[in-house]
Design a protein around this motif. Structure first.
Motif, PDB file in Angstrom:
ATOM      1  N   ALA A 152       0.831  -1.206   0.000  1.00 41.80           N
ATOM      2  CA  ALA A 152       0.000   0.000   0.000  1.00 41.80           C
ATOM      3  C   ALA A 152       0.862   1.251   0.000  1.00 41.80           C
ATOM      4  O   ALA A 152       0.595   2.216  -0.717  1.00 41.80           O
ATOM      5  CB  ALA A 152      -0.930  -0.005   1.218  1.00 41.80           C
ATOM      6  N   ALA A 153       1.939   1.239   0.805  1.00 45.05           N
ATOM      7  CA  ALA A 153       2.828   2.396   0.853  1.00 45.05           C
ATOM      8  C   ALA A 153       3.563   2.565  -0.465  1.00 45.05           C
ATOM      9  O   ALA A 153       3.755   3.675  -0.953  1.00 45.05           O
ATOM     10  CB  ALA A 153       3.821   2.254   2.005  1.00 45.05           C
ATOM     11  N   ALA A 154       3.987   1.460  -1.046  1.00 41.68           N
ATOM     12  CA  ALA A 154       4.707   1.524  -2.325  1.00 41.68           C
ATOM     13  C   ALA A 154       3.812   2.075  -3.427  1.00 41.68           C
ATOM     14  O   ALA A 154       4.289   2.771  -4.330  1.00 41.68           O
ATOM     15  CB  ALA A 154       5.227   0.143  -2.699  1.00 41.68           C
ATOM     16  N   ALA A 155       2.513   1.798  -3.353  1.00 35.26           N
ATOM     17  CA  ALA A 155       1.597   2.244  -4.402  1.00 35.26           C
ATOM     18  C   ALA A 155       1.381   3.746  -4.378  1.00 35.26           C
ATOM     19  O   ALA A 155       0.938   4.329  -5.361  1.00 35.26           O
ATOM     20  CB  ALA A 155       0.260   1.523  -4.264  1.00 35.26           C
ATOM     21  N   THR A 156       1.678   4.399  -3.248  1.00 32.95           N
ATOM     22  CA  THR A 156       1.459   5.844  -3.139  1.00 32.95           C
ATOM     23  C   THR A 156       2.665   6.647  -3.616  1.00 32.95           C
ATOM     24  O   THR A 156       2.636   7.861  -3.594  1.00 32.95           O
ATOM     25  CB  THR A 156       1.155   6.241  -1.689  1.00 32.95           C
ATOM     26  OG1 THR A 156       2.303   5.971  -0.871  1.00 32.95           O
ATOM     27  CG2 THR A 156      -0.039   5.468  -1.152  1.00 32.95           C
ATOM     28  N   ARG A 157       3.717   6.000  -4.036  1.00 38.91           N
ATOM     29  CA  ARG A 157       4.915   6.712  -4.471  1.00 38.91           C
ATOM     30  C   ARG A 157       4.687   7.470  -5.775  1.00 38.91           C
ATOM     31  O   ARG A 157       3.978   7.003  -6.655  1.00 38.91           O
ATOM     32  CB  ARG A 157       6.079   5.737  -4.668  1.00 38.91           C
ATOM     33  CG  ARG A 157       6.642   5.145  -3.391  1.00 38.91           C
ATOM     34  CD  ARG A 157       7.931   4.443  -3.733  1.00 38.91           C
ATOM     35  NE  ARG A 157       8.481   3.659  -2.642  1.00 38.91           N
ATOM     36  CZ  ARG A 157       9.654   3.035  -2.718  1.00 38.91           C
ATOM     37  NH1 ARG A 157      10.370   3.101  -3.821  1.00 38.91           N
ATOM     38  NH2 ARG A 157      10.100   2.340  -1.697  1.00 38.91           N
ATOM     39  N   GLN A 158       5.325   8.621  -5.877  1.00 40.30           N
ATOM     40  CA  GLN A 158       5.299   9.428  -7.090  1.00 40.30           C
ATOM     41  C   GLN A 158       6.698   9.416  -7.694  1.00 40.30           C
ATOM     42  O   GLN A 158       7.679   9.795  -7.044  1.00 40.30           O
ATOM     43  CB  GLN A 158       4.883  10.862  -6.772  1.00 40.30           C
ATOM     44  CG  GLN A 158       4.913  11.787  -7.985  1.00 40.30           C
ATOM     45  CD  GLN A 158       4.628  13.225  -7.611  1.00 40.30           C
ATOM     46  OE1 GLN A 158       4.380  13.545  -6.457  1.00 40.30           O
ATOM     47  NE2 GLN A 158       4.659  14.112  -8.590  1.00 40.30           N
ATOM     48  N   LYS A 159       6.802   8.974  -8.933  1.00 36.72           N
ATOM     49  CA  LYS A 159       8.100   8.891  -9.589  1.00 36.72           C
ATOM     50  C   LYS A 159       8.535  10.272 -10.052  1.00 36.72           C
ATOM     51  O   LYS A 159       7.799  10.960 -10.757  1.00 36.72           O
ATOM     52  CB  LYS A 159       8.029   7.931 -10.774  1.00 36.72           C
ATOM     53  CG  LYS A 159       9.373   7.651 -11.427  1.00 36.72           C
ATOM     54  CD  LYS A 159       9.219   6.575 -12.493  1.00 36.72           C
ATOM     55  CE  LYS A 159      10.546   6.253 -13.155  1.00 36.72           C
ATOM     56  NZ  LYS A 159      10.398   5.180 -14.169  1.00 36.72           N
ATOM     57  N   LEU A 160       9.740  10.670  -9.668  1.00 37.31           N
ATOM     58  CA  LEU A 160      10.259  11.979 -10.030  1.00 37.31           C
ATOM     59  C   LEU A 160      11.267  11.910 -11.173  1.00 37.31           C
ATOM     60  O   LEU A 160      11.311  12.814 -12.007  1.00 37.31           O
ATOM     61  CB  LEU A 160      10.909  12.649  -8.816  1.00 37.31           C
ATOM     62  CG  LEU A 160      10.000  12.892  -7.611  1.00 37.31           C
ATOM     63  CD1 LEU A 160      10.741  13.687  -6.547  1.00 37.31           C
ATOM     64  CD2 LEU A 160       8.719  13.604  -8.015  1.00 37.31           C
ATOM     65  N   MET A 161      12.078  10.871 -11.206  1.00 43.59           N
ATOM     66  CA  MET A 161      13.048  10.752 -12.290  1.00 43.59           C
ATOM     67  C   MET A 161      13.617   9.341 -12.330  1.00 43.59           C
ATOM     68  O   MET A 161      13.444   8.565 -11.388  1.00 43.59           O
ATOM     69  CB  MET A 161      14.203  11.756 -12.134  1.00 43.59           C
ATOM     70  CG  MET A 161      15.154  11.460 -10.995  1.00 43.59           C
ATOM     71  SD  MET A 161      16.774  12.308 -11.154  1.00 43.59           S
ATOM     72  CE  MET A 161      17.556  11.351 -12.461  1.00 43.59           C
ATOM     73  N   ALA A 162      14.313   9.037 -13.416  1.00 41.20           N
ATOM     74  CA  ALA A 162      15.020   7.769 -13.563  1.00 41.20           C
ATOM     75  C   ALA A 162      16.241   8.007 -14.429  1.00 41.20           C
ATOM     76  O   ALA A 162      16.258   8.903 -15.278  1.00 41.20           O
ATOM     77  CB  ALA A 162      14.116   6.705 -14.172  1.00 41.20           C
ATOM     78  N   ALA A 163      17.275   7.218 -14.218  1.00 42.50           N
ATOM     79  CA  ALA A 163      18.497   7.304 -15.008  1.00 42.50           C
ATOM     80  C   ALA A 163      18.996   5.887 -15.277  1.00 42.50           C
ATOM     81  O   ALA A 163      18.985   5.040 -14.380  1.00 42.50           O
ATOM     82  CB  ALA A 163      19.558   8.109 -14.281  1.00 42.50           C
ATOM     83  N   ASP A 164      19.423   5.644 -16.500  1.00 43.62           N
ATOM     84  CA  ASP A 164      19.826   4.300 -16.901  1.00 43.62           C
ATOM     85  C   ASP A 164      21.283   3.986 -16.601  1.00 43.62           C
ATOM     86  O   ASP A 164      21.666   2.828 -16.549  1.00 43.62           O
ATOM     87  CB  ASP A 164      19.581   4.098 -18.404  1.00 43.62           C
ATOM     88  CG  ASP A 164      18.101   4.108 -18.751  1.00 43.62           C
ATOM     89  OD1 ASP A 164      17.288   3.754 -17.876  1.00 43.62           O
ATOM     90  OD2 ASP A 164      17.764   4.487 -19.890  1.00 43.62           O
TER      91      ASP A 164
END
Length: 199
Positions: free
Chosen positions: A5-17
Motif C-alpha cells: 500500500a505504501a509503495a503504491a502511493t509513491r510518485q516517480k520523479l526521475m530515472a536514469a539508466d
C-alpha cells in the motif's frame, strides 16, 4: 520492509539508466567530498537509478540487473532537524557526482558516492530534490493552517437534516446534552513532477 500500500502511493520523479556507484573514503577535513578521491575509472557498480517520493519520504533506489543494489530513504523530520543535506551532498569538484547515505539491515547507514555520465541527469536529480523539499514544506504549512471544525456527535436515535442553504439542523428524539468533537479537515495537495532537462 515497505508494504504494498505504501509503495503504491509513491510518485516517480526521475530515472536514469547509467549511474556509477563508488565506495568512497572518509572526507579529508571539513571541505566536503571530492570525486577525484574516488578512483572514478573503477566504479563499484553501474546501476539504474529511480527517484520516488511518498509524503515526507524520498527514495533513491540503485538497481543492478533488476535487483536492488542500494537504497537511500530520506525522511525530512523538522523535530530531528533532518534536511536533505543530511542524506545527500554535492561534491566540491564536480557537478556530476554526489555523496549519499544509504540504509542497510537494521537501519545502519553508510556513505557511498555516485555520479552520472550526463550533466543533464545530475540537473534532473537536483530539481527532483528541490521539488521534494518544497512539497514537504507546502504540506507542513498547510497542516499548520488547517482550521478546527466543530461537528455534532450524534447520539442513538438522533437524525441530522441538511438543507440546500448551507445550514444543518439536528432533530433529537430525546433530550440529551449535545456533544462536540474537533476533527481536522484534510487538505490534499497534488503537484506535477518537475520538468526534465535544463531550462
Amino acid at each position: 520492509m515497505e508494504d504494498e500500500a505504501a509503495a503504491a502511493t509513491r510518485q516517480k520523479l526521475m530515472a536514469a539508466d547509467e549511474v556509477y556507484v563508488y565506495k568512497i573514503p572518509p572526507m579529508k577535513g571539513a571541505g566536503g567530498h571530492r570525486a577525484d578521491d574516488w578512483d572514478l575509472a573503477n566504479p563499484l557498480q553501474t546501476c539504474n537509478l529511480v527517484v520516488e517520493m511518498s509524503g515526507n519520504t524520498l527514495y533513491l533506489e540503485f538497481m543492478h540487473e533488476g535487483t536492488l543494489f542500494a537504497q537511500s530513504k530520506m525522511v525530512l523530520d523538522k523535530e530531528k532537524h533532518l534536511s536533505i543535506s543530511h542524506f545527500i551532498q554535492d561534491v566540491v569538484d564536480s557537478s556530476r557526482y554526489f555523496a549519499i547515505k544509504i540504509q542497510g539491515v537494521g537501519g545502519k547507514e553508510a556513505t557511498i558516492g555516485f555520479g552520472f555520465r550526463d550533466r543533464e541527469k545530475a540537473t534532473d536529480l537536483r530539481e527532483s530534490l528541490q521539488y521534494f523539499r518544497k512539497s514537504v514544506d507546502r504540506e507542513s504549512e498547510a497542516q499548520t493552517m488547517l482550521p478546527s471544525v466543530s461537528i455534532p456527535v450524534l447520539e442513538q436515535g438522533e437524525k441530522i437534516h441538511v438543507n440546500l442553504h448551507g445550514k444543518s439542523t439536528i432533530s433529537k428524539t430525546k433530550t440529551q446534552p449535545e456533544k462536540t468533537g474537533k476533527v481536522p479537515v484534510p487538505l490534499l495537495l497534488k503537484k506535477p513532477p518537475p520538468p526534465a532537462g535544463d531550462k
